[in-house]
Design a protein around this motif. Structure first.
Motif, PDB file in Angstrom:
ATOM      1  N   VAL A   1       0.812  -1.202   0.000  1.00 12.04           N
ATOM      2  CA  VAL A   1       0.000   0.000   0.000  1.00 12.04           C
ATOM      3  C   VAL A   1       0.853   1.262   0.000  1.00 12.04           C
ATOM      4  O   VAL A   1       0.442   2.320  -0.498  1.00 12.04           O
ATOM      5  N   GLY A   2       2.073   1.158   0.530  1.00  7.74           N
ATOM      6  CA  GLY A   2       2.954   2.331   0.570  1.00  7.74           C
ATOM      7  C   GLY A   2       3.473   2.739  -0.793  1.00  7.74           C
ATOM      8  O   GLY A   2       3.702   3.922  -1.058  1.00  7.74           O
ATOM      9  N   THR A   3       3.666   1.753  -1.694  1.00  5.88           N
ATOM     10  CA  THR A   3       4.192   2.055  -3.031  1.00  5.88           C
ATOM     11  C   THR A   3       3.087   2.145  -4.075  1.00  5.88           C
ATOM     12  O   THR A   3       3.195   2.885  -5.053  1.00  5.88           O
ATOM     13  N   GLY A   4       2.035   1.360  -3.866  1.00  2.00           N
ATOM     14  CA  GLY A   4       0.915   1.398  -4.799  1.00  2.00           C
ATOM     15  C   GLY A   4       1.193   0.756  -6.134  1.00  2.00           C
ATOM     16  O   GLY A   4       0.510   1.040  -7.118  1.00  2.00           O
ATOM     17  N   SER A   5       2.203  -0.113  -6.212  1.00  2.00           N
ATOM     18  CA  SER A   5       2.517  -0.770  -7.482  1.00  2.00           C
ATOM     19  C   SER A   5       3.048  -2.182  -7.214  1.00  2.00           C
ATOM     20  O   SER A   5       3.519  -2.484  -6.110  1.00  2.00           O
ATOM     21  N   TRP A   6       3.000  -3.026  -8.224  1.00  2.00           N
ATOM     22  CA  TRP A   6       3.499  -4.391  -8.112  1.00  2.00           C
ATOM     23  C   TRP A   6       4.980  -4.438  -8.457  1.00  2.00           C
ATOM     24  O   TRP A   6       5.440  -3.746  -9.354  1.00  2.00           O
TER      25      TRP A   6
END
Length: 320
Positions: free
Chosen positions: A293-298
């Motif tokens: 959730v902190g980066t918002g990417s895979w």
């Protein structure tokens, strides 16, 4: 005076337009439940229509198959009669069958003449019967062709209609499910930075209330057929022994899931990402990738040497 009145009116208009419009209030739980009930009724009606369309589709398929079989049978008889009629016509043309004038003038004996007249009439009757039979078969052939084409058109229409009904039903069901999700928010305290204060596990399943909510919502929405594993006492540095993680299994025994189950895993992972902030989800692992959730990417993870270790047979979801 008129100028002053105009200025006053303009000022009043500007004052009214300067007042910001009030935003619509957020829907209450009661309102959401009411909308959810209405959507559920719409979905049920669409599903009923969908099954009615399936039945119509099956009937059209049977009728179209019967029409094709009837057409094939008519074609076979039609071809047989056509061949026979052509052979008779050729025989008459080359003199294979005597013509009526020749039979009447070839012999003056009355009895022979009567025999020949009877034979001629018989041949005429046979020819008429064949022509009538040919006409009947030809008409049956045409009717069968028209029937088959009509049934084929019905089948095409029902298939198209069935697809539209199914698509509408699926969209309505998704709306219903989304409304269900919105009725719930994660329990506990959320910090100003968007993270959540950790919770202690409780209950016989040894997981936190936040993790239990996520588990139940996913179980209800996606019907995970191979089970959901959450708490385990092994201290491996993860959230499982803390009651803050669950694995949503897509196969058994470490086997690679089917294409349908892999798609189910994609849907679970996408749902978790979509609802992460609202439900207190910290990260998701699936198909050797991790979303935080902190980066918002895979991002891709290192190979751990197996289907289960690389999370190909289950999405892993951890909460705060």
């Amino acid at each position: 005076m008129a100028v002053w009145r105009a200025v006053t009116t303009l000022a009043a208009v500007l004052l009214v337009t300067a007042v910001p419009a009030q935003a619509e209030p957020k829907p209450t739980v009661k309102r959401l439940k009411k909308e959810l009930s209405a959507l559920q009724k719409d979905a049920d009606k669409l599903i009923t229509d969908y099954y009615a369309g399936r039945i119509a589709h099956q009937k059209a398929e049977k009728a179209e198959k019967a029409a094709r079989e009837k057409l094939a049978a008519a074609q076979e008889v039609y071809d047989s009669h056509s061949t026979s009629l052509r052979a008779m016509a050729v025989a008459q043309y080359v003199g294979g069958e005597p013509s009526q004038p020749a039979m009447l003038t070839g012999n003056r004996d009355p009895s022979a003449l009567l025999d020949r007249m009877a034979l001629a009439q018989h041949l005429i009757d046979v020819q008429d019967a064949r022509v009538r039979g040919y006409a009947e078969v030809r008409n049956a052939h045409r009717q069968a062709s028209a029937e088959a084409e009509a049934r084929a058109k019905d089948l095409r229409r029902t298939v198209e209609d069935l697809g539209e009904r199914r698509e509408k039903a699926e969209k309505q069901i998704e709306k219903v499910k989304d409304r269900i999700d919105l009725l719930y928010t994660a329990p506990g305290i959320r910090r100003p930075d968007g993270t959540w204060v950790p919770q202690l596990p409780d209950g016989p399943d040894n997981i936190t209330p936040r993790m239990r909510l996520v588990r139940n919502l996913i179980g209800d929405r996606f019907e995970v057929p191979y089970g959901i594993g959450c708490y385990r006492p092994i201290q491996d540095g993860g959230e499982h022994p803390l009651g803050r993680a669950c694995d949503f299994m897509l196969s058994r025994g470490g086997a690679m899931p089917s294409a349908a189950e892999l798609q189910r895993g994609d849907q679970i992972a996408a749902w978790a990402v979509k609802n992460a902030k609202r439900l207190g989800i910290m990260y998701v692992i699936y198909r050797q990738r991790i979303w935080h959730v902190g980066t918002g990417s895979w991002r891709t993870m290192s190979d751990r040497g197996g289907t289960t270790a690389n999370h190909y047979d289950h999405p892993h979801i951890s909460v705060y």
